[in-house]
Structure formats: C-alpha cells, structure tokens
Motif scaffolding. Structure first.
Motif, PDB file in Angstrom:
ATOM      1  N   UNK A  19       0.822  -1.219   0.000  1.00 30.46           N
ATOM      2  CA  UNK A  19       0.000   0.000   0.000  1.00 30.46           C
ATOM      3  C   UNK A  19       0.853   1.266   0.000  1.00 30.46           C
ATOM      4  N   UNK A  20       2.007   1.176   0.618  1.00 30.48           N
ATOM      5  CA  UNK A  20       2.898   2.351   0.688  1.00 30.48           C
ATOM      6  C   UNK A  20       3.545   2.600  -0.672  1.00 30.48           C
ATOM      7  N   UNK A  21       3.905   1.518  -1.371  1.00 27.70           N
ATOM      8  CA  UNK A  21       4.453   1.682  -2.719  1.00 27.70           C
ATOM      9  C   UNK A  21       3.401   2.245  -3.659  1.00 27.70           C
ATOM     10  N   UNK A  22       2.152   1.821  -3.481  1.00 27.66           N
ATOM     11  CA  UNK A  22       1.100   2.349  -4.359  1.00 27.66           C
ATOM     12  C   UNK A  22       0.813   3.826  -4.107  1.00 27.66           C
ATOM     13  N   UNK A  23       0.952   4.250  -2.855  1.00 28.25           N
ATOM     14  CA  UNK A  23       0.854   5.692  -2.602  1.00 28.25           C
ATOM     15  C   UNK A  23       1.866   6.437  -3.496  1.00 28.25           C
ATOM     16  N   UNK A  24       3.062   5.888  -3.573  1.00 28.96           N
ATOM     17  CA  UNK A  24       4.117   6.581  -4.313  1.00 28.96           C
ATOM     18  C   UNK A  24       3.945   6.416  -5.823  1.00 28.96           C
ATOM     19  N   UNK A  25       3.487   5.251  -6.263  1.00 30.22           N
ATOM     20  CA  UNK A  25       3.186   5.064  -7.698  1.00 30.22           C
ATOM     21  C   UNK A  25       2.182   6.118  -8.175  1.00 30.22           C
ATOM     22  N   UNK A  26       1.168   6.332  -7.377  1.00 29.96           N
ATOM     23  CA  UNK A  26       0.142   7.316  -7.738  1.00 29.96           C
ATOM     24  C   UNK A  26       0.719   8.737  -7.673  1.00 29.96           C
ATOM     25  N   UNK A  27       1.551   8.986  -6.674  1.00 34.84           N
ATOM     26  CA  UNK A  27       2.165  10.312  -6.532  1.00 34.84           C
ATOM     27  C   UNK A  27       3.083  10.612  -7.713  1.00 34.84           C
ATOM     28  N   UNK A 172     -15.819  15.645  -4.269  1.00 31.81           N
ATOM     29  CA  UNK A 172     -15.472  14.477  -5.102  1.00 31.81           C
ATOM     30  C   UNK A 172     -14.278  13.672  -4.604  1.00 31.81           C
ATOM     31  N   UNK A 173     -13.263  14.360  -4.099  1.00 33.08           N
ATOM     32  CA  UNK A 173     -12.050  13.667  -3.654  1.00 33.08           C
ATOM     33  C   UNK A 173     -11.622  14.220  -2.297  1.00 33.08           C
ATOM     34  N   UNK A 174     -10.789  13.486  -1.593  1.00 31.02           N
ATOM     35  CA  UNK A 174     -10.262  14.009  -0.330  1.00 31.02           C
ATOM     36  C   UNK A 174      -9.490  15.295  -0.607  1.00 31.02           C
ATOM     37  N   UNK A 175      -8.817  15.335  -1.746  1.00 27.87           N
ATOM     38  CA  UNK A 175      -8.061  16.521  -2.139  1.00 27.87           C
ATOM     39  C   UNK A 175      -8.918  17.635  -2.707  1.00 27.87           C
ATOM     40  N   UNK A 176     -10.218  17.457  -2.780  1.00 29.03           N
ATOM     41  CA  UNK A 176     -11.121  18.493  -3.272  1.00 29.03           C
ATOM     42  C   UNK A 176     -11.772  18.108  -4.593  1.00 29.03           C
ATOM     43  N   UNK A 177     -11.682  18.994  -5.567  1.00 32.42           N
ATOM     44  CA  UNK A 177     -12.317  18.742  -6.870  1.00 32.42           C
ATOM     45  C   UNK A 177     -11.544  17.717  -7.687  1.00 32.42           C
ATOM     46  N   UNK A 178     -10.273  17.549  -7.384  1.00 34.16           N
ATOM     47  CA  UNK A 178      -9.421  16.571  -8.086  1.00 34.16           C
ATOM     48  C   UNK A 178      -8.593  15.835  -7.040  1.00 34.16           C
ATOM     49  N   UNK A 179      -8.136  14.620  -7.356  1.00 35.07           N
ATOM     50  CA  UNK A 179      -7.368  13.873  -6.356  1.00 35.07           C
ATOM     51  C   UNK A 179      -5.984  14.475  -6.112  1.00 35.07           C
ATOM     52  N   UNK A 180      -5.508  14.331  -4.907  1.00 31.01           N
ATOM     53  CA  UNK A 180      -4.110  14.645  -4.620  1.00 31.01           C
ATOM     54  C   UNK A 180      -3.570  13.597  -3.650  1.00 31.01           C
ATOM     55  N   UNK A 181      -2.463  13.913  -2.997  1.00 33.10           N
ATOM     56  CA  UNK A 181      -1.816  12.862  -2.196  1.00 33.10           C
ATOM     57  C   UNK A 181      -2.729  12.312  -1.101  1.00 33.10           C
ATOM     58  N   UNK A 182      -3.640  13.128  -0.594  1.00 34.90           N
ATOM     59  CA  UNK A 182      -4.580  12.640   0.423  1.00 34.90           C
ATOM     60  C   UNK A 182      -5.384  11.450  -0.110  1.00 34.90           C
ATOM     61  N   UNK A 183      -5.729  11.506  -1.376  1.00 37.19           N
ATOM     62  CA  UNK A 183      -6.447  10.375  -1.984  1.00 37.19           C
ATOM     63  C   UNK A 183      -5.526   9.167  -2.172  1.00 37.19           C
ATOM     64  N   UNK A 184      -4.288   9.429  -2.555  1.00 37.09           N
ATOM     65  CA  UNK A 184      -3.359   8.307  -2.787  1.00 37.09           C
ATOM     66  C   UNK A 184      -3.033   7.606  -1.478  1.00 37.09           C
ATOM     67  N   UNK A 185      -2.998   8.379  -0.367  1.00 38.48           N
ATOM     68  CA  UNK A 185      -2.815   7.771   0.959  1.00 38.48           C
ATOM     69  C   UNK A 185      -3.864   6.688   1.189  1.00 38.48           C
ATOM     70  N   UNK A 186      -5.119   7.040   0.944  1.00 34.10           N
ATOM     71  CA  UNK A 186      -6.222   6.107   1.201  1.00 34.10           C
ATOM     72  C   UNK A 186      -6.252   4.997   0.147  1.00 34.10           C
ATOM     73  N   UNK A 187      -6.058   5.393  -1.108  1.00 37.81           N
ATOM     74  CA  UNK A 187      -6.198   4.419  -2.195  1.00 37.81           C
ATOM     75  C   UNK A 187      -5.125   3.338  -2.126  1.00 37.81           C
ATOM     76  N   UNK A 188      -3.936   3.665  -1.661  1.00 36.59           N
ATOM     77  CA  UNK A 188      -2.867   2.661  -1.563  1.00 36.59           C
ATOM     78  C   UNK A 188      -3.356   1.392  -0.882  1.00 36.59           C
TER      79      UNK A 188
END
Lengths: 231, 231
Positions: A19-27, A172-188
């Motif tokens: 999950x931690x690697x996926x946070x970074x893949x998305x980032x 729409x997203x934790x990061x607001x109107x578009x995803x940001x790292x807050x979303x990748x934290x959860x999505x990982x």
C-alpha cells in the motif's frame, strides 16, 4: 536523472502490492514522472540495506535515495516543484500528515486482518515463511484464524471509514475537486487489497466504492491495469 | 461591519460550551476578528429561526448570516482573505473537510458519552429537560447510565485519538509549525469538555495533553480565560 522505485512483489513481478508503494506510484503519476520498477521481496533485505532501510518503498533519484512513503512524497513535492502539487500548499502538506496516520490505522491497519491470509497466497515459499512468522507473532494467532471471522470483522472496517465516506459525500475527492496525495494515501490500501485478495471490502452502494472506481481509472487506468482481482 | 456570533451557553453566559462554537471562536481569533457574543440556549429556537437554523454557531456579519461551523470557517476564509489563512491553501481547505468529519466522530462523538451528564448539570431547568429527552433518546439510556462506565470507556476514546497523537509526535500542530483551523476543529471538542466537565479525558503524559495546553494558551489564553474546570 532516472527515477527508480523498489516495489514489493510476490510470485508475480507484475503484481506490486504494498500500500505504501502504491501511494508513491500514484504520486509519481500525479507529478507526471516515470520511475523504473525494481521488484523487491520481503526477504531481500540486503538489496535495500545500502539505503538504510528494511522496507519499501525506496526511491532512487540519480544519486539520491529516499525511504518511507511519507518522506518520498515530501521529497517529490520539493524536488519537482514545477509539477502538479501533491498537497495543494503548506496547509495541505501539514494536514496530509494526519490523514497519513489515519490511513495507516483506519485503512491499512484495519484492512490487514481481512486480507492477510490472501497476501500469503501470493508469496514465494521463502517469503511465505517470513510473512507467516512475523505476522502471526503480531496477531497472536494463525493467518487462517485471523481470516476466519472476516465476514463479521468487515463491518467494523467499513464503519471505521466514516470520516472518508462523509468527506466523499461532501466533495469528489479528499483533495477536493481533483485527487491529490490525500487520496493516494487512502487508495494505496485499497489497491493493496485489490491486487492480493478477492474479498469484498466495500459494498457497491458505498461512496467509497465509487471513489475507488475513479482512482482505478486515474492516470489512464494505471492501477486497474496492474494485475488484481475484480472489486 | 460588526460581527456577531450566537454561542451556546447554559446557566452562565460566561461559559459558552459548544464545540462547534469554539471552533469558530478560535477561527475568529486566528483571523484577528472580534465578534460580539450573543448567548443562546438549546430551547431558544425562535431566536435563530430567521437564519434558517436550529443550531449554533450562527455568524452575523453585517447583513449576512452564515450557519454551520464548517460553512462559517469557509466564509471567513473567503470574506477575509487578507487575514491569516485558516487552511494554508486549497489543499488544506479540502483536507480539513475530512479532518472536520474525523473531529466530529473521533473527538466530539466519542467524547460526548463521557461528559453528557456533566453538561446537563450546567443547563437551566428548561434546557435540562430538552437535553435529557433528546440525548437519552439518542443513547437509548439515561444520562446517568451513560456516565456510569466512563472510567472504562475513556480508554477507547484515548485510543481513538491515535491519528491526532501520532501527528503531534511528528509536528507541533495539526496545521504544521503553527495552529490553523485543523487544530481548532480538534480543540473545540476539548474546550467543550473543559468548560462543562471535571472528568480527566487525557493523561498528562499524552502528547495530545501538551498540545491542548498550547491551544489553551493561544491568543493570549483566550480559551483558558473562559470559565472551565482545571484539566
């Protein structure tokens, strides 16, 4: 300067699952950065010991090495300031620190007992031994015993997602109107589960489910294209 | 343009106690804004019905009225852009939405059973009847029964603060090097408890305790100067 990322895999190198690697893949994708994947397995401690780490992700950026997903996200934000921001400013960076802890506890930590036995099934034998020994010591029981009551335990996991769920009803997203790292934290965490386990963590009517679909579609379906189970 | 804030009080007007009102009191101080307090009690629904609200805080800013603490914080950020930012940018504003939900659940919601009976003791008789009836219906038992096992229940409350606790081990405030609205979200709950209850929610060695001390000292000790119990 070529970027390289040590990513946790099991039997199949096409199935990175941490999950931690996926946070970074998305980032990295958010920043529009490519990184060569270096498949890494639990027992290959020697491969990353030069970077003073026993865990992945480890990011190599030319001569620099950065360990720990939170440190890597901050490194990327500072090292690539002209790319889209991961945090949306200093306030976001600070608050993401708390969302990162929440994600570690309420997403990854609460999810782990539900999928631990399935993760085991994706590992090479030597890694299976390592995983079983370390995780059963942590749980205080066998992986099979941990999995046995997951149909009941998943209700508590879902309930624990309420702060995320209510947020996704508000925007729409934790990061607001578009995803940001807050979303990748959860999505990982959800991608970790999707890659290793067919267990249904979410109900289709859950706003978290719809958000996960959008995250799977992000960056031209990057996460969905990785090997995984239908969710 | 004079600002006025409807704030929940009980017997004593010097003891405003709503966690949501305290979020806004701290936010106003952060922005360097004064607001005249309009004391309001649970059963005074008529006083705020012109603003289409049954609850406080309600902020009046000249001819404008804003209801709901989250909406008020966003209003202040937009209406007073030259004052210190509550969110530290758009990323922070979006992520604060989730921290607000977390604060509603893990701080205010988890704290309420521990202090509900004490809140009752601070109300006028007519408000006591209202509070007892509505809250006992919510709990499914008497306020006294809810309070009876709070020495055991407080452990779960403390454990639930882990994401906040770990954040405060990582950085001075949820908002980073200095407090911002993310801190006021959490602190509102603790001030609610401090004003109404002598029950010890935190242990002195808890990083959350040290952070609460700093919040009580903020803005020239504004929150500490309000009537309350030693904590």
């Amino acid at each position: 300067m070529a970027l390289r990322l040590y990513e946790l895999v099991g039997v199949e190198e096409t199935r990175p699952f941490s999950p931690y690697c996926w946070r970074i893949r998305m980032a990295l994708a958010h920043k529009g950065l490519d990184a060569t994947s270096i498949p890494w397995r639990f027992t290959e401690k020697d491969a990353i010991s030069p970077y003073k780490s026993e865990k992945v992700p480890v990011l190599l950026d030319g001569d620099a090495s950065v360990v720990d997903s939170w440190a890597i996200a901050n490194y990327l934000e500072v090292a690539y300031p002209d790319r889209p921001s991961l945090f949306g400013g200093e306030g976001g960076r600070a608050m993401a620190r708390m969302l990162n802890w929440w994600g570690d506890i309420a997403v990854i930590g609460a999810m782990f007992p539900l999928i631990a036995a399935d993760i085991h099934g994706h590992l090479r034998p030597v890694d299976q031994d390592y995983f079983r020994n370390t995780r059963e010591a942590r749980f205080g029981k066998s992986l099979e015993a941990v999995a046995a009551d997951r149909d009941a335990k998943v209700e508590g996991f879902r309930k624990g997602l309420d702060p995320l769920r209510l947020t996704l009803k508000s925007q729409p997203f934790v990061g607001g109107a578009a995803p940001n790292y807050a979303d990748y934290i959860m999505f990982g965490g959800f991608q970790w589960a999707r890659v290793t386990s067919a267990f249904a963590l979410l109900k289709p009517e859950d706003p978290v489910y719809a958000w996960r679909e959008k995250m799977l579609d992000a960056f031209d379906g990057m996460a969905r294209k990785s090997e995984g189970y239908p969710v």
